[in-house]
Structure formats: C-alpha cells, structure tokens
Design a protein around this motif. Structure first.
Motif, short mmCIF file in Angstrom:
data_model
loop_
_atom_site.label_atom_id
_atom_site.label_comp_id
_atom_site.label_asym_id
_atom_site.label_seq_id
_atom_site.Cartn_x
_atom_site.Cartn_y
_atom_site.Cartn_z
N TRP A 189 0.82 -1.21 0.00
CA TRP A 189 0.00 0.00 0.00
C TRP A 189 0.85 1.27 0.00
O TRP A 189 0.40 2.33 -0.40
CB TRP A 189 -0.94 0.01 1.22
N GLU A 216 7.76 4.53 12.88
CA GLU A 216 7.42 4.31 11.47
C GLU A 216 7.08 5.64 10.79
O GLU A 216 7.52 5.90 9.66
CB GLU A 216 6.24 3.34 11.38
N GLN A 260 4.73 2.90 16.17
CA GLN A 260 3.98 3.67 15.17
C GLN A 260 4.63 5.03 14.91
O GLN A 260 4.70 5.48 13.77
CB GLN A 260 2.54 3.86 15.63
N ASN A 263 -0.08 13.13 6.59
CA ASN A 263 -0.52 12.04 7.47
C ASN A 263 0.58 11.66 8.46
O ASN A 263 0.34 11.58 9.68
CB ASN A 263 -0.91 10.83 6.60
N TYR A 264 1.79 11.43 7.97
CA TYR A 264 2.86 11.00 8.88
C TYR A 264 3.35 12.12 9.78
O TYR A 264 3.91 11.86 10.86
CB TYR A 264 3.97 10.29 8.09
N ARG A 269 1.04 11.82 12.65
CA ARG A 269 1.30 10.60 13.42
C ARG A 269 2.58 10.69 14.24
O ARG A 269 2.65 10.18 15.35
CB ARG A 269 1.31 9.38 12.50
N PHE A 271 9.01 7.32 7.56
CA PHE A 271 8.34 7.74 6.32
C PHE A 271 8.63 9.22 6.02
O PHE A 271 8.90 9.58 4.88
CB PHE A 271 6.83 7.50 6.41
#
Ligand code: DCM
Ligand code: DCM
Ligand code: DCM
Ligand code: ZN
Ligand code: ZN
Length: 296
Positions: free
Chosen positions: A55, A109, A106, A92-93, A96, A113
């Motif tokens: 994905w 990660e 998480q 998005n990242y 996060r 990214f």
C-alpha cells in the motif's frame, strides 16, 4: 532517490536538528538505526517490496499530469485527488509522528516515512507522471542500459559521489552541510524554509505559508477532529512544484537512449541533484524542529 540519495538527505538533516527533535530522533530510532536519520532514510524503500507494505508504494511520488518540457505544474486535485500520493502521505505521517497517543513503534514508522518522503519529493521525476516518472524512457548511464528515472535516482548521483566525494554518503552529506553553513547555499537557506512562491501567495486561503503555519494548522485541525480528512499542506506542495519545475528545464528534453551520465546532460543535472538533496535535508530538519521544538 536510491539509497545514496536518501541517506544523504538524512545525514544532512541530522546535523541541523534542534535539541528536542534530536532527542526524539535518537530515542525513537535507537541503536537499530544508529540514532540517525541517514541510516533510517532507506527503510521505506526496503518495505515497499514486502506484501505487508504494498500500500505504501504510491506514497513515494505524485503523478503530476503536466506536459514537460512545454508546461510544468503540480495540482492537488488533479494529481492527488484520491489522496494516495506523497503530498498527503507527508501530512498524514506528520500528524502521526506528533501523536503521543500512538505507540513508539507507530511513531518511529511515521518518522521513517517522513525521513524518506521529504527526500523523494525533491526528485523531479517523483513529481511527474510523464512515462511513469521517466521509468518507461530507456537511457544509458556511462554506457550501461538503464531508464531515465533510475539515472536520476541513482546513476548520475552515484557517479558524482564516486568521483568527487569518496563514494561515501556521509562524506557527501558533510560537503553539502558545509555549503549550507558557509558556501554556495548559505544565502539561500531562508528562502528554502519560507514555502512562498508567487502562486502560493496569490492562491493562499489560510495564513501565509510557512513550515510553522503548516504544522500548526494541521495539528490544530487534528486536535479538533481526529477523523478529519487529511489534505496536503502548503509547504510540501511548494517543494513538489519546485522539483517539478526542473522537469521543464533540466530533466526534459531527453532523447531515448541518450547517455545521462556524460556530457552536458550530466553536467547540468549534478548541480540540481546537489541542490535538491541539500535543500530537502535542511527542510527535513526544519520540519522536525517545528514539530518537536516549535521553531525552525
Ligand atoms: N530497492 C530495494 N529493493 C529492491 C529494489 C530497489 O530496496 N528490490 C531500493 C533501491 C532503489 C530504490 O529502492 O534505489 C528505488 O526506490 P524508488 O524507486 O522508490 O526511489
Ligand atoms: N495508518 C494510517 N492511518 C491509520 C492507520 C494506519 O496512516 N488510521 C498507516 C500507518 C502505518 C500503517 O498504516 O504506516 C500501518 O499502521 P498499523 O501498524 O497501525 O496497522
Ligand atoms: N515511481 C515514480 N512515479 C511512478 C511510479 C514509480 O516516481 N508513477 C518511482 C518509484 C521508484 C521508481 O519509480 O523510485 C521505480 O518504481 P517501481 O519500483 O514501483 O517500479
Ligand atoms: Zn525513484
Ligand atoms: Zn522512495
């Protein structure tokens, strides 16, 4: 970019981190990644070939449907309408990595990214749809068969770092850091962080674009409604447009099977590659500095 380009961006960024950003990077990445954005920068390319992370492959680029070399542009709605592109991935990242309710795994990660995507967004062919970002254009690099995308990701860069920077990502990154601190890039760094462009100034709907405003708007919208749709930010769009503009000046025109790693094509490309890697490394540090220390 290939591993060398991504590592370079990470090693440049590591040297400009503010105290809290550095501390988060070190504790989050840990000994697995030598506490270094340079080492962790290639993780996202390793996992994208694993079924569990398939994905993530479209998140490495945005297919700008422009018409190089006649006309270059990146448009959110036209080029990332489904949200499945590097512009939305960075937003998005960013939420996060800042989200303290997520697990350490998480957030690590998310950091890996961001580390990678702030590199890829500076590669002109990662912000271009034409011939699948140049993957479908046959090329040569010093006589070996390749494609234009790979020549930009790795071929020309590797040749330059082999010839001029000891074949080493850290040596090359240190050279770029020197140029930022006291060389050819010194006078450019404030413009690298401003996220302003003529188009942005005219179209701007929110506050004046800046890394600070991007991150504040994003995290405020998130705090108000954790399920709100994530939309691209101003600065990454400016960065994408800046890289995409090179598709109309330096990347194209390119004749099929031309040798990208010799002659004027190569000598015109190398200063652009140096600049894009230095700039994105510096911006990566500023991005993390705003998230963790509140200022660039
Ligand atoms: N790559 C990898 N594993 C593979 C193929 C490539 O880790 N089986 C890495 C090295 C390439 C990079 O991916 O230089 C290219 O990634 P991208 O095409 O997303 O820039
Ligand atoms: N992910 C995301 N948004 C969510 C849930 C997951 O972006 N609401 C992404 C973050 C991770 C990946 O999917 O990169 C896997 O997440 P997880 O490990 O939480 O399944
Ligand atoms: N790529 C791109 N734009 C596309 C498709 C791929 O920039 N539309 C990039 C991702 C990798 C390289 O091209 O860096 C090769 O992609 P893949 O490994 O998915 O073939
Ligand atoms: Zn690539
Ligand atoms: Zn990538």
């Amino acid at each position: 970019w290939g591993n060398l380009g991504h590592e370079t961006v990470g090693y440049v960024a590591q040297q400009f981190l503010a105290p809290k950003a550095l501390s988060f990077v070190q504790s989050s990445l840990g000994s697995t990644y030598s506490e270094s954005l340079g080492v962790a920068a290639t993780w996202a390319d390793t996992v994208k070939y694993e079924t569990a992370y398939e994905w993530s492959a479209p998140l490495h680029f945005v297919d700008a449907n422009d018409n190089p070399p006649t006309s270059c542009s990146v448009e959110e709605t036209r080029d990332c309408g489904d949200g499945d592109c590097i512009l939305v991935a960075i937003a998005n990242y960013t939420t996060r990595v800042a989200e303290t309710s997520l697990s350490a795994t998480q957030r690590q990660e998310a950091l890996k990214f961001i580390d990678h995507f702030l590199g890829d967004i500076g590669q002109p062919l990662h912000v271009e749809n034409y011939e699948v970002g140049g993957n479908d254009i046959d090329a040569k690099c010093s006589g070996s068969s390749t494609n234009l995308h790979a020549a930009w990701d790795t071929g020309m860069l590797t040749k330059n770092v082999d010839a001029n920077h000891g074949s080493s990502a850290t040596t090359y990154a240190n050279y770029l850091v020197g140029e930022i601190q006291s060389g050819q890039y010194k006078s450019l760094t404030s413009s690298w962080l401003s996220c302003t462009s003529i188009t942005e100034a005219v179209n701007n709907k929110r506050d004046a674009p800046s890394i600070e405003n991007d991150i504040r708007n994003l995290l405020e919208a998130r705090a108000e409604d954790a399920t709100a749709k994530i939309t691209p930010l101003e600065c990454p769009l400016v960065w994408a447009r800046e890289a995409n503009a090179y598709d109309c000046t330096v990347v194209f025109p390119f004749s099929t099977n031309e040798d990208a790693c010799t002659g004027t094509y190569y000598s015109n490309a190398i200063p652009v590659i140096d600049l894009q890697l230095a700039k994105q490394g510096y911006r990566l540090a500023a991005w993390l500095n705003v998230i963790f220390d509140g200022a660039t």
